[in-house]
Design a protein around this motif. Sequence first.
Motif, PDB file in Angstrom:
ATOM      1  N   VAL A 274     -29.663 -38.955 -26.688  1.00 39.36           N
ATOM      2  CA  VAL A 274     -29.388 -38.462 -28.256  1.00 39.36           C
ATOM      3  C   VAL A 274     -29.980 -37.286 -28.062  1.00 39.36           C
ATOM      4  CG1 VAL A 274     -30.542 -39.376 -30.378  1.00 39.36           C
ATOM      5  CG2 VAL A 274     -29.925 -41.045 -28.967  1.00 39.36           C
ATOM      6  N   PRO A 275     -29.602 -36.417 -29.161  1.00 41.79           N
ATOM      7  CA  PRO A 275     -29.944 -34.987 -29.024  1.00 41.79           C
ATOM      8  C   PRO A 275     -31.348 -35.095 -29.703  1.00 41.79           C
ATOM      9  CG  PRO A 275     -27.925 -35.032 -29.589  1.00 41.79           C
ATOM     10  CD  PRO A 275     -28.145 -36.544 -29.607  1.00 41.79           C
ATOM     11  N   TYR A 276     -32.397 -34.422 -29.127  1.00 38.80           N
ATOM     12  CA  TYR A 276     -33.678 -34.364 -29.802  1.00 38.80           C
ATOM     13  C   TYR A 276     -33.801 -32.744 -30.399  1.00 38.80           C
ATOM     14  CZ  TYR A 276     -38.647 -34.063 -30.154  1.00 38.80           C
ATOM     15  OH  TYR A 276     -40.220 -33.820 -30.476  1.00 38.80           O
ATOM     16  N   TYR A 277     -33.929 -32.774 -31.432  1.00 40.61           N
ATOM     17  CA  TYR A 277     -33.725 -31.281 -32.169  1.00 40.61           C
ATOM     18  C   TYR A 277     -35.387 -30.713 -32.598  1.00 40.61           C
ATOM     19  CZ  TYR A 277     -28.618 -31.198 -32.843  1.00 40.61           C
ATOM     20  OH  TYR A 277     -27.220 -31.259 -32.658  1.00 40.61           O
ATOM     21  N   GLY A 278     -35.137 -29.267 -32.577  1.00 42.25           N
ATOM     22  CA  GLY A 278     -36.419 -28.647 -32.957  1.00 42.25           C
ATOM     23  C   GLY A 278     -35.729 -27.533 -33.846  1.00 42.25           C
TER      24      GLY A 278
ATOM     25  N   GLN B  64     -33.492 -29.589 -28.111  1.00 40.31           N
ATOM     26  CA  GLN B  64     -34.575 -29.153 -27.314  1.00 40.31           C
ATOM     27  C   GLN B  64     -34.425 -30.208 -25.895  1.00 40.31           C
ATOM     28  OE1 GLN B  64     -36.578 -26.795 -28.087  1.00 40.31           O
ATOM     29  NE2 GLN B  64     -35.017 -26.581 -29.628  1.00 40.31           N
ATOM     30  N   SER B  65     -33.970 -31.378 -26.047  1.00 39.75           N
ATOM     31  CA  SER B  65     -33.814 -32.151 -24.842  1.00 39.75           C
ATOM     32  C   SER B  65     -32.956 -33.416 -25.451  1.00 39.75           C
ATOM     33  CB  SER B  65     -35.119 -32.666 -24.522  1.00 39.75           C
ATOM     34  OG  SER B  65     -35.718 -33.338 -25.307  1.00 39.75           O
ATOM     35  N   TYR B  66     -32.692 -34.393 -24.648  1.00 43.69           N
ATOM     36  CA  TYR B  66     -32.130 -35.615 -25.030  1.00 43.69           C
ATOM     37  C   TYR B  66     -32.993 -36.950 -24.846  1.00 43.69           C
ATOM     38  CZ  TYR B  66     -28.102 -32.758 -25.132  1.00 43.69           C
ATOM     39  OH  TYR B  66     -26.972 -31.762 -25.627  1.00 43.69           O
ATOM     40  N   VAL B  67     -33.138 -37.929 -25.640  1.00 44.16           N
ATOM     41  CA  VAL B  67     -33.728 -38.949 -25.531  1.00 44.16           C
ATOM     42  C   VAL B  67     -33.196 -40.229 -25.819  1.00 44.16           C
ATOM     43  CG1 VAL B  67     -36.131 -37.727 -26.442  1.00 44.16           C
ATOM     44  CG2 VAL B  67     -34.407 -38.725 -28.149  1.00 44.16           C
ATOM     45  N   LYS B  68     -33.769 -41.474 -25.561  1.00 51.77           N
ATOM     46  CA  LYS B  68     -32.992 -42.858 -25.496  1.00 51.77           C
ATOM     47  C   LYS B  68     -32.951 -43.234 -27.144  1.00 51.77           C
ATOM     48  CE  LYS B  68     -33.790 -45.252 -21.319  1.00 51.77           C
ATOM     49  NZ  LYS B  68     -34.355 -46.440 -20.790  1.00 51.77           N
ATOM     50  N   ASP B  69     -33.929 -42.920 -28.077  1.00 55.65           N
ATOM     51  CA  ASP B  69     -33.947 -43.578 -29.571  1.00 55.65           C
ATOM     52  C   ASP B  69     -33.324 -42.475 -30.623  1.00 55.65           C
ATOM     53  OD1 ASP B  69     -33.986 -45.340 -31.289  1.00 55.65           O
ATOM     54  OD2 ASP B  69     -36.283 -45.995 -30.865  1.00 55.65           O
ATOM     55  N   TYR B  70     -33.342 -43.016 -31.598  1.00 54.98           N
ATOM     56  CA  TYR B  70     -32.851 -41.946 -32.644  1.00 54.98           C
ATOM     57  C   TYR B  70     -33.662 -42.370 -33.962  1.00 54.98           C
ATOM     58  CZ  TYR B  70     -29.714 -45.855 -34.538  1.00 54.98           C
ATOM     59  OH  TYR B  70     -29.345 -47.008 -34.866  1.00 54.98           O
ATOM     60  N   ILE B  71     -33.808 -41.492 -34.980  1.00 55.91           N
ATOM     61  CA  ILE B  71     -34.526 -41.702 -36.117  1.00 55.91           C
ATOM     62  C   ILE B  71     -33.627 -41.331 -37.445  1.00 55.91           C
ATOM     63  CG2 ILE B  71     -36.995 -41.763 -35.560  1.00 55.91           C
ATOM     64  CD1 ILE B  71     -36.995 -38.784 -36.397  1.00 55.91           C
ATOM     65  N   PHE B  72     -32.549 -40.661 -37.090  1.00 59.11           N
ATOM     66  CA  PHE B  72     -31.487 -40.654 -38.196  1.00 59.11           C
ATOM     67  C   PHE B  72     -30.017 -40.931 -37.552  1.00 59.11           C
ATOM     68  CE2 PHE B  72     -34.938 -37.517 -38.888  1.00 59.11           C
ATOM     69  CZ  PHE B  72     -35.388 -37.856 -40.276  1.00 59.11           C
TER      70      PHE B  72
END
Length: 387
Positions: A49-53, A58-66
Amino acid sequence: MTPHQSKIEKLIAQLCPNGVEFKELGELVNILDSQRSPVTREKREIGEVPYYGANGIQSYVKDYIFDGTFLLMGEDGSVINKDGSPVLNWVSGRIWVNNHAHILSEIKDKALLRYIYFSLQKTDVTKLVRGTPPKLNQQSLRGIKIPLPPIAIQEEIVTILNSFTELEAELEAELEAREKQYEHYRLELLMFGEGIEWNTLSEVAHFMNGKGHEKHIDENGKYIVVNSKFVSTEGRVKKYSVKQISPVSKNDLLMVMSDLPNGKALAKCFYVDENDKYTLNQRICALTVKNNEKINAKFLFYILNRNKQLLRYDSGADQTNLRKDDILEIKIPVPSIAEQERIVKILDKFDALVNDISIGLPAELSARRLQYEYYRGKLLTFNEYAK
């Protein structure tokens, strides 16, 4: 004039002949900043999951909020482009966003979010950005004025501008395919066995680190600041400095030492073409050949550019910061000077076909971008309705 443009003119004459209202952005979109959640690098679980700044992924993570389609606008740090427009990212799907980017979503029947995106691309927010580091706060964001034609006109504008961005994407994909083909040939030519001499980079080149130029940036400066953006865009995106804090010389090789996970700038190199023209920024290093009778500088450039011995330090999760020792310990093949010159001659021709802004696909891509900017400006210019 395209059929869509003709239709827009007819719709304007029919629906808003006296101009359009200019509305504040806060009335036209949902602002979801309260739902953001920053996570420190140490606590991020690696995933897809793309982690945006502020300025993008900025990086990729397991979970999402949107989960959906959103427009992200930089809040602090990287918030403004050279032309004064805000830093924007159009995103779809599952994402995580930290507290350095505003999150906008569409309010149905108010305004098309894609229309807002195109309109903001030509909006100057210079006077709204404050402080160090630069910040575009939510209050200022809400107050940005957007020309608001009827939805039917917005739809036509979006259709036209989408066609430009889709064509640009096709050209970029074709150029990327050409670059991969070039990379294949480059690797073939630079593949050496055990029958030749191998040295560490420290044996064949001197190393120098760059320095910060923040206090000396000036669009009227004499010296081009070699930073990661300059190198990654093949010198097309430039900043200038009034002081040459870290001079570099003709035939020096300049290398990007830091990049985001899975970025395309890490270990990318730039070959210096003349003296007294460039100054070296921090996190960029300069490498100078020690003995020109042993190593051709341009050959070394092709060997070092995105060298796999350096790319292995990219974890895919966090920013990579190459150390001096990481760079200087890599192994360099040293065939005869005649062989080096032969390889350079072939790769120079390939390089020109792929990267030269005046040749082929790069030239067409540049022309399409200029055309897009022209039509975007024309289509999004409205008279303000006088109540």
